[in-house]
Every structure is written in C-alpha cells, then in structure tokens.
Design an enzyme around this catalytic site. Sequence first.
Site, PDB file in Angstrom:
ATOM      1  N   GLU A   1       0.833  -1.208   0.000  1.00 15.76           N
ATOM      2  CA  GLU A   1       0.000   0.000   0.000  1.00 15.76           C
ATOM      3  C   GLU A   1       0.874   1.268   0.000  1.00 15.76           C
ATOM      4  O   GLU A   1       1.848   1.342   0.746  1.00 15.76           O
ATOM      5  CB  GLU A   1      -0.901  -0.019   1.243  1.00 15.76           C
ATOM      6  CG  GLU A   1      -1.934   1.106   1.259  1.00 15.76           C
ATOM      7  CD  GLU A   1      -2.818   1.072   2.502  1.00 15.76           C
ATOM      8  OE1 GLU A   1      -2.478   0.344   3.455  1.00 15.76           O
ATOM      9  OE2 GLU A   1      -3.848   1.775   2.510  1.00 15.76           O
TER      10      GLU A   1
ATOM     11  N   LYS B   1      -9.493   2.799  -2.599  1.00 14.75           N
ATOM     12  CA  LYS B   1      -9.761   2.150  -1.307  1.00 14.75           C
ATOM     13  C   LYS B   1     -11.188   2.468  -0.879  1.00 14.75           C
ATOM     14  O   LYS B   1     -11.546   3.641  -0.744  1.00 14.75           O
ATOM     15  CB  LYS B   1      -8.741   2.691  -0.299  1.00 14.75           C
ATOM     16  CG  LYS B   1      -8.763   2.059   1.075  1.00 14.75           C
ATOM     17  CD  LYS B   1      -7.530   2.526   1.874  1.00 14.75           C
ATOM     18  CE  LYS B   1      -7.456   1.941   3.245  1.00 14.75           C
ATOM     19  NZ  LYS B   1      -6.122   2.175   3.872  1.00 14.75           N
TER      20      LYS B   1
ATOM     21  N   CYS C   1      -6.131  -2.599   1.725  1.00 14.09           N
ATOM     22  CA  CYS C   1      -5.947  -2.574   3.188  1.00 14.09           C
ATOM     23  C   CYS C   1      -7.216  -2.812   4.004  1.00 14.09           C
ATOM     24  O   CYS C   1      -7.719  -3.928   4.061  1.00 14.09           O
ATOM     25  CB  CYS C   1      -5.262  -1.271   3.590  1.00 14.09           C
ATOM     26  SG  CYS C   1      -4.551  -1.350   5.266  1.00 14.09           S
TER      27      CYS C   1
END
Lengths: 382, 382
Positions: free
Chosen positions: B117, B194, B231
Amino acid sequence: MALILSFDNLIDQNIPAEQSDEVKKYIYGWIPKQLKLSDDCSNVASSIDVELQAYKFNCEPEQLRSPRLVRVAVVQNAIPLSPSDPVDKQRSALHDRISSITALASKAGANIICFQETWHMPFAFCTRERLPWTEFAESAETGATTKLCQELAARHNMVVISPILERDEEHGDTIWNTAVVISQTGKIIGKTRKNHIPRVGDFNESTYYMEGNLGHPVFETAYGRIAVNICYGRHHPLNWLMYGVNGAEIVFNPNATVAGLSEHLWPVEARCAAIANSYYTCSVNRVGTETFPNEFTSGNGLPAHKDFGHFYGSSYITAPDGSRTPCLSRTRDGLLVAEIDLNLCRQVKDRWGFKMTQRLDYYAKVLDEACKPDSKPQIIKE
Amino acid sequence: MALILSFDNLIDQNIPAEQSDEVKKYIYGWIPKQLKLSDDCSNVASSIDVELQAYKFNCEPEQLRSPRLVRVAVVQNAIPLSPSDPVDKQRSALHDRISSITALASKAGANIICFQETWHMPFAFCTRERLPWTEFAESAETGATTKLCQELAARHNMVVISPILERDEEHGDTIWNTAVVISQTGKIIGKTRKNHIPRVGDFNESTYYMEGNLGHPVFETAYGRIAVNICYGRHHPLNWLMYGVNGAEIVFNPNATVAGLSEHLWPVEARCAAIANSYYTCSVNRVGTETFPNEFTSGNGLPAHKDFGHFYGSSYITAPDGSRTPCLSRTRDGLLVAEIDLNLCRQVKDRWGFKMTQRLDYYAKVLDEACKPDSKPQIIKE
C-alpha cells in the site's frame, strides 16, 4: 497413522516455552484465561466421559454499564447407538446423553447451551434414503425433543438452543433443518431455519429440505440477543452479516462436518464472522463416525461406502475482537464453556469501526443492480 | 524478547515430523508445493537481501480447458531512507528498491506483481500532518511512480499493480488511496480506490482521503481477471463479495498494518474471502518500523510517540479451495511468488457450490429493507 486428537494441543505442547505466548497470540489473539470450575465439575465430566474445557474472555470495565457476564456452553457428542438400531431407542439414547451433559453444563454455571446440528438423530442425509430417517423429524413446537429441551431449560434455568430435523405438519408435512430457541423458563421463544443448503460430497441435504424461509431472526433472551446460523450457512458472509444487522450479540453455529473436506476452513470462517460483525460466535461440530446400514455414493467417483467419514468435533468460541478459545478434541464428546461479557461487542464496534465504515446502503444498491438478469459486471479492459 | 521472525517457521520447526503433514493440512489446507526456481534467482535474492519464497498450488486437469497458469508475485519492503530525508530522495530510493525486486520477480517468471500500500512513501498518515507528506501524492495517470511502473511492466512483460497516494488534479486536487493497474505492455488499464477507510489507533487516514468512488472494478488482463482490495477493505466481507460478483479470479490486498492490532486477524480475513468467493487472494503487508520527525498521539491514552509500531510483513497467498502458502517473514524485505491455475476458481465453485447457494437476490432485498432509516431489526422476544 493415529488420529490426531487436537491440533491446538499439538501446537501448544511443541512450541518452546519462551516463544509460546507470542505464538498463542498469533493463533488465538488475546488468549482467553482458563475459567476455574469446581472440582465437582471435573469429577462429573470424567464420570460421564466428557472433555470439559472452560475459558473467560477479556473485556474492559465501563463507567456507565455494568459488565453483562454470560456463560455460554456448546456440546459436541457422538451418537451413542448405531444408526441400525430402532429409531425410538436411538433418540432416547441421545436424549439421555444430552440430559447428562446439560446437567454438567448447569454445574459449570452455563446460562445458554447449544447442541450440535440435528442432535436427536444420526446425520443420515448422506444416504438419500427416506425411511427410517425422516421418522426422526419432529414438530418444533410439540415434538418429543422440544419437550425434553423445555424441561432441561426450566430445570437448569438455562436458555437452550436445540437444532433438530423439523416436521412442519401444519404446512404440508414439510421437513426443515431448524433450531428451536427455548427460554430459561422453558417457554419456546421461536425457531429459525437453515438458510443455505449444501450439495457437496456426502452432504445430500437438498434431497430432504429447502433453504429456510424465516429470515435472520435474533432472539432476545435474558442472557443477550442470540441467533443461530446452521452449518453450511457459515460459508456465506451475507448470512453472518444479516444476524449482525439484526443485532445479534452471540451467533451459535451448530454443524455436522467431516475431516478431509472442511477442516482447514474450520478455524477461519466463524472466526472471521465474529471479527467482521462484532459479535461472539460459538462453533459446534459433531464428533465420531456414523455407519449406516446401506451403501451410498456421493458423486465423487469413489466407491460406495457406509459411513460419512470422521466428524472432527473441534468446537470453539470466538470473541468479537478475534480472540478465540482452543478447540475441543477431534475425537471425544465434549463440553466447552466460556464466560463472556456482552459489552465487548459494542466496545469492538467503537474501537475498530467496522459497522460505521461498512457502507451498507451503498452495498444494498450495488447488490440490487448486480442481481438484475441483464446486469453486466464492472469489468475494465485495456 | 527477540522479535519472532516467522510464526509459520516456528510451527514448522517444532512439530514432530510424524505429525507435521497433518498439522500443515490443518494450518495451510492442501499444502502448496515448493516451486523450483533457478539458482540465479536465489543468488540475486541474496545479493539484494530479499527473502524469496515460491510455491505452486494444486489444480486438477480438465478435458475441455487447458490449464491457465499464471505466476503472481507480491513484494513487501521496508522504506530504505528515513521519513526525515527529503521527499524526492525517499521516493527515488523506493523506486530503485522496487525496480530491483521487480527484476528478481521477472527472473522468477512472474506475470503479475503487486507492491504494498502507498509503496512510494512512508505510511505517514499516523501523523495527521500535511506537508511534507501530501507532497508524495501523484497523478495516477502521469505521476513519476506510474511512469516507472509502466517502464517496469513493459520491460518485464508483467502486469503491475501499483498502490499509490493519488492526487486527482482534475477534480479539485483531491487525494485518494488508489491502485493503478498497468498491463504487460506498459499501458494503464485503469485504477481503483480504497473503499473503506480506517479510524483506529494510528490509522488516521480519514484525515487525508475519503471512501473510494470507483466501485469494485475488475481488470481483464492477459493473465486473468484481477481486482485490488486495499488494506482496511479486508475487514469488510461485502467489499470482497463485490469483487467476486464482478468476476475477479485474483484479488490483491495491499496493506500497511502493524503488530499488536491486527496480527491475529491477518491469517483469517483474506483467507476467508478466498474461500467465500472462490478466487485467489494475495495479501501484502509492509515490513519494518518507520520513525517520523514529530511526535503524534492516537487517541488511545498512550504517550505521544514517533513511530507507528512494527509493520509485520507476513505476506501470503490463498487459493479458492482455502489452501494457502506460508507467510513471508515478519522482518525482512521479501518476494513471494506462486504459480496458480485460474481454472481452480470455477472448479471450486462447481464443487462447493457457494455461488450457487448464496441467494444474492434475497440478500439484495433484505439489505435494502435494513438500510431504510425506519427499518426495525428482526428481533423475537419471549
């Protein structure tokens, strides 16, 4: 090779002492402490040949709410008689066995107890035969097994979750895979049905019953809001999700599942559900091998056989923070007790924020779109 | 106490040989075989101080489809310079490091590679400071990091997944947490953002960017249909689900997550997603400790501090049948390569039937109901 009795024990016994705490954190999360029970409990457990394990999960004290301590118990057991024995004798033997183990749970202070999937019968759905197996099906409201559970509940002041094969006589004699939830006063609070039905290997259950039609009910009991996700429903994150959406603090997951198929998934799915939905999950599995009178096949190219394989027990309990108990054994009848504080559910929601960040309204929209017969998946090409 | 290098190794080295195969089955499922790489690979790996592990997952041959073999690679790495160094020097050092590791991946035959990430910068969102950290944000289409990745992709004939901090200059200079997907020809296929943003501990990311607005795109590449779940999205089963609904065969999950918070969840969530959605998941995590120039606090009552804690690496890959590789180490830069057969996704769907039995239309309806502001949860009282 000898049957392994417990993977958790094996790991526990072989990792060097100076590293075992760290490894346990990785395997179990925050390690639940042993819960001290009376010597009487151990004596009774060994006299009825039941493995007894008891733990206490950690939870922070709060200023405005008192702890809401509940002792949950799950039972795994082999069938005492052969599936070739008469139906009434098999059922009576199971009633007796469960009555003894429930008495032990009561001694251990359990407030809620959950038995394994269709606990009043062998898991005969592998056979695809009708009689005598469908004779085990009972009314959820008035059947002999529900009656017994009502007596046990009232006698021990315990909420009882009784997963049975249900016969709905009022609606066309339909058979369902059902769990009956009985309050500690002995009254039936309600029932819930298995929402997802397997068609894999020897799991020929779609021969007998359909997907449940009762939604995702959560039962408000004296000891918290509880739900029951039956067996194959553990593979479905949406199923787990809806019990959470409806407010469950504890989801019981009674199973009948065998070595060789699902065992490497076993420690993963219910634990992941506890984490994702900020509730406790209590996983229960049958134990032992059940041998049926007639041969059956399973559409997997293997020879006809008479048994389902080894139900590997390994019942365990997970907290909303992802910590879990070790498993009961893979081979013995067992009772697993855990003292939990229901306050932990909200604490974990507040801490990790999974509920707050889950964007439920967004997913309701995109799922609705995705289900239209003419929907196109969101695929991007070069 | 010394930092544990790898839990998997510890278990591997300490369980008695006669039981280790059985225990590994429990821990890893069907154990992936070691994939033999050239000696040259090992030499290069040790010359650049990178742990190299390579595995080959099992998949049955079919009669009508040839195997669709793909080598996927994930990279975990510490930041080479200090966050106190100039921004351009930090970024160049990371570009150099990743270029070397990508060359190694190419030698190992990788077809798709995924970095960690926001790999082009320290994970500075703990600080809640603006400058200099927001200077790292780049255009997903024309930034220096994307340019480098296009060169690497074309040079090595490799699909590159490059998770970056994105600056969308055309839309109000907005910052996003984004992954750019680049084809093996060096062209940008697209980007994804994300979808779920944490607000827990030092993960102060909601200070910098909002929940993604690009949906759940799946990228059709020369090496299969891939998606990227960034994530904190790994905690959300609905997020994983939608990549599956859109047809992903491999979902990459680049992370930056630290010991003490999430490590006991790490082996559970991405693996559960692979099982539930019948696709491969590739989990990547940062490694090492990043120390920032100024103190920050995290709303957890602890003293102000300058580091985020230890990013524990432990990158691993899971197949749709629930089998997984061991993890890379907790402390070293590493490259994990796996040869997978995309055919396994459909085989597992056909075998376990999770897609067939998931009742998506039913859940679309009940979720829609549940999201209405006046909805009442399904609670049953005595």
